[in-house]
Design an enzyme around this catalytic site. Structure first.
Site, mmCIF file in Angstrom:
data_model
loop_
_atom_site.group_PDB
_atom_site.id
_atom_site.type_symbol
_atom_site.label_atom_id
_atom_site.label_comp_id
_atom_site.label_asym_id
_atom_site.label_seq_id
_atom_site.Cartn_x
_atom_site.Cartn_y
_atom_site.Cartn_z
ATOM 1 N N SER A 84 -2.059 15.913 2.088
ATOM 2 C CA SER A 84 -2.370 16.441 3.428
ATOM 3 C C SER A 84 -2.173 17.954 3.401
ATOM 4 C CB SER A 84 -1.418 15.828 4.463
ATOM 5 O OG SER A 84 -1.514 16.514 5.695
ATOM 6 N N TYR A 136 7.341 14.375 7.406
ATOM 7 C CA TYR A 136 5.968 14.002 7.013
ATOM 8 C C TYR A 136 5.418 15.051 6.040
ATOM 9 C CZ TYR A 136 0.989 13.082 7.044
ATOM 10 O OH TYR A 136 -0.297 12.830 6.633
HETATM 11 P P1 NDP Z 1 -4.659 4.910 9.308
HETATM 12 O O1 NDP Z 1 -3.405 4.642 10.085
HETATM 13 O O2 NDP Z 1 -5.959 4.686 10.002
HETATM 14 O O3 NDP Z 1 -4.654 4.080 7.949
HETATM 15 C C1 NDP Z 1 -3.480 3.906 7.203
HETATM 16 C C2 NDP Z 1 -3.687 2.748 6.242
HETATM 17 O O4 NDP Z 1 -2.511 2.620 5.430
HETATM 18 C C3 NDP Z 1 -3.880 1.419 6.955
HETATM 19 O O5 NDP Z 1 -4.886 0.691 6.296
HETATM 20 C C4 NDP Z 1 -2.540 0.723 6.786
HETATM 21 O O6 NDP Z 1 -2.731 -0.671 6.700
HETATM 22 C C5 NDP Z 1 -2.088 1.271 5.435
HETATM 23 N N1 NDP Z 1 -0.637 1.218 5.279
HETATM 24 C C6 NDP Z 1 0.290 1.942 5.937
HETATM 25 N N2 NDP Z 1 1.507 1.602 5.535
HETATM 26 C C7 NDP Z 1 1.358 0.634 4.592
HETATM 27 C C8 NDP Z 1 2.262 -0.125 3.796
HETATM 28 N N3 NDP Z 1 3.581 0.048 3.888
HETATM 29 N N4 NDP Z 1 1.756 -1.035 2.929
HETATM 30 C C9 NDP Z 1 0.423 -1.205 2.830
HETATM 31 N N5 NDP Z 1 -0.484 -0.520 3.544
HETATM 32 C C10 NDP Z 1 -0.013 0.386 4.416
HETATM 33 O O7 NDP Z 1 -4.521 6.419 8.839
HETATM 34 P P2 NDP Z 1 -5.505 7.401 8.036
HETATM 35 O O8 NDP Z 1 -6.674 6.706 7.490
HETATM 36 O O9 NDP Z 1 -5.717 8.585 8.896
HETATM 37 O O10 NDP Z 1 -4.520 7.856 6.877
HETATM 38 C C11 NDP Z 1 -4.682 7.501 5.521
HETATM 39 C C12 NDP Z 1 -3.911 8.500 4.675
HETATM 40 O O11 NDP Z 1 -4.424 9.803 4.918
HETATM 41 C C13 NDP Z 1 -2.412 8.569 4.970
HETATM 42 O O12 NDP Z 1 -1.729 8.740 3.751
HETATM 43 C C14 NDP Z 1 -2.289 9.832 5.831
HETATM 44 O O13 NDP Z 1 -1.021 10.416 5.733
HETATM 45 C C15 NDP Z 1 -3.377 10.698 5.219
HETATM 46 N N6 NDP Z 1 -3.908 11.761 6.046
HETATM 47 C C16 NDP Z 1 -4.439 11.521 7.292
HETATM 48 C C17 NDP Z 1 -4.965 12.562 8.028
HETATM 49 C C18 NDP Z 1 -5.507 12.377 9.415
HETATM 50 O O14 NDP Z 1 -5.578 13.383 10.166
HETATM 51 N N7 NDP Z 1 -5.925 11.196 9.816
HETATM 52 C C19 NDP Z 1 -5.066 13.911 7.462
HETATM 53 C C20 NDP Z 1 -4.439 14.056 6.174
HETATM 54 C C21 NDP Z 1 -3.931 13.022 5.484
HETATM 55 P P3 NDP Z 1 -1.825 -1.793 7.390
HETATM 56 O O15 NDP Z 1 -1.385 -1.265 8.709
HETATM 57 O O16 NDP Z 1 -2.743 -2.986 7.457
HETATM 58 O O17 NDP Z 1 -0.722 -1.980 6.423
HETATM 59 C C1 8X3 Z 2 -2.497 14.623 8.697
HETATM 60 C C2 8X3 Z 2 -2.956 15.954 9.184
HETATM 61 O O1 8X3 Z 2 -2.263 18.007 10.507
HETATM 62 O O2 8X3 Z 2 -1.625 15.834 11.405
HETATM 63 O O3 8X3 Z 2 -1.850 14.721 7.485
HETATM 64 O O4 8X3 Z 2 -0.517 16.715 9.482
HETATM 65 S S1 8X3 Z 2 -1.764 16.650 10.183
#
Ligand code: NDP
Ligand code: 8X3
Length: 250
Positions: free
Chosen positions: A135, A148
């Site tokens: 991120s 985070y």
């Molecule tokens: P979502 O919450 O939409 O998706 C997260 C996914 O991770 C879900 O499928 C969830 O599945 C799975 N997950 C979470 N914890 C666990 C666990 N303990 N075991 C197995 N699966 C798990 O979020 P995003 O798609 O936005 O995020 C995906 C990644 O991208 C993360 O690492 C996040 O930090 C990163 N990110 C997101 C950004 C944003 O602005 N959206 C920007 C930068 C990075 P389930 O609940 O079924 O377990």
């Molecule tokens: C997710 C993007 O800006 O919320 O990693 O940290 S931010």
């Protein structure tokens, strides 16, 4: 290619799985919600292999991997460490320590564990690709990102250190570092289900979409084997770094 993606039940993981399956790849997709995985299995068809487990649980992770055909694991081409989350946006002195613990467990511990499980398959066949979803928070501090951001800084440095260890091997590693992305459950999770707070984050902003991230992942894996993209940082045009703020009369 055979591609293992953690966290396909929503957001980036789902979009990445959908695109890569449409491009003809086989995707092993994980998540904790069996019902969502069942839905995806119906939608994606036979090139999707669902695995329901918590990546933070070492035994469950090993058991899930062992349930896969040996042939598939031995011929895995790409690991996409995507599962992760932020919890809370309070300043460090007011944050809930349980939130910190959960973020460290999933974003750091589980990512390291799964990578450790998969790397020997890659080094044995002298090919493979680890794509970590980091991120911008791992590089640029902002209010309330405290742990985070620190977990994503781990992901960044771990990715670079893997490359250092893998010198002389045809195993690639990229840290993909998105900024603000909507259309995922990220903010609903961060605000513990407070949908109004989550919605406010994306109001009047042209944010990155999960399909944009999926396109970047597809581009990464389509690069020739002699190319390693170490880091790929991406923000919406509407977002930029915070200035170095000075508070007067403090
Ligand atoms: P979502 O919450 O939409 O998706 C997260 C996914 O991770 C879900 O499928 C969830 O599945 C799975 N997950 C979470 N914890 C666990 C666990 N303990 N075991 C197995 N699966 C798990 O979020 P995003 O798609 O936005 O995020 C995906 C990644 O991208 C993360 O690492 C996040 O930090 C990163 N990110 C997101 C950004 C944003 O602005 N959206 C920007 C930068 C990075 P389930 O609940 O079924 O377990
Ligand atoms: C997710 C993007 O800006 O919320 O990693 O940290 S931010």
């Amino acid at each position: 290619m055979n591609i293992l993606i953690t966290g396909v039940t929503s957001g980036f993981g789902r979009a990445i799985a959908e695109l890569l399956i449409a491009k003809g790849h086989t995707v092993i997709g994980t998540g904790r919600r069996q019902a969502k995985l069942d839905e995806l299995a119906g939608e994606f068809g036979e090139r999707f292999i669902p695995l329901c487990f918590d990546v933070g649980d070492k035994i469950a992770t090993k058991t899930a991997l062992q349930s896969l055909p040996n042939e598939l694991l031995a011929n895995l081409d790409v690991l996409i460490n995507n599962a992760g989350f932020a919890l809370g946006l309070e300043s460090a002195d007011k944050a809930d320590f349980n939130d910190w613990e959960q973020m460290i467990n999933t974003n750091v511990f589980s990512l390291a564990h799964l990578t450790h499980e998969i790397l020997p398959f890659f080094t044995t066949k002298n090919s493979g690709y680890v794509i970590n979803i980091g991120s911008t928070a791992g590089k640029h501090p902002y209010f309330g990102a405290n742990v985070y951001g620190a977990t994503k800084a781990f992901v960044r440095q771990f990715s670079l250190n893997l490359r250092a260890d893998l010198v002389g091997k045809k195993v690639r590693v990229t840290n993909l570092e998105p900024g603000l992305c909507g259309g995922t459950e990220f903010s609903n999770v961060r605000f513990h289900g407070d949908d109004d707070k989550a919605k406010a984050v994306y109001e009047n902003v042209e944010y990155i979409q999960p399909t944009d991230i999926a396109n970047m992942v597809a581009w990464l894996i389509e690069q020739p084997e002699h190319i390693n993209i170490n880091e790929l940082e991406v923000m919406p045009t509407a977002q930029t770094f915070a200035g170095l703020k000075v508070v007067k009369d403090l």
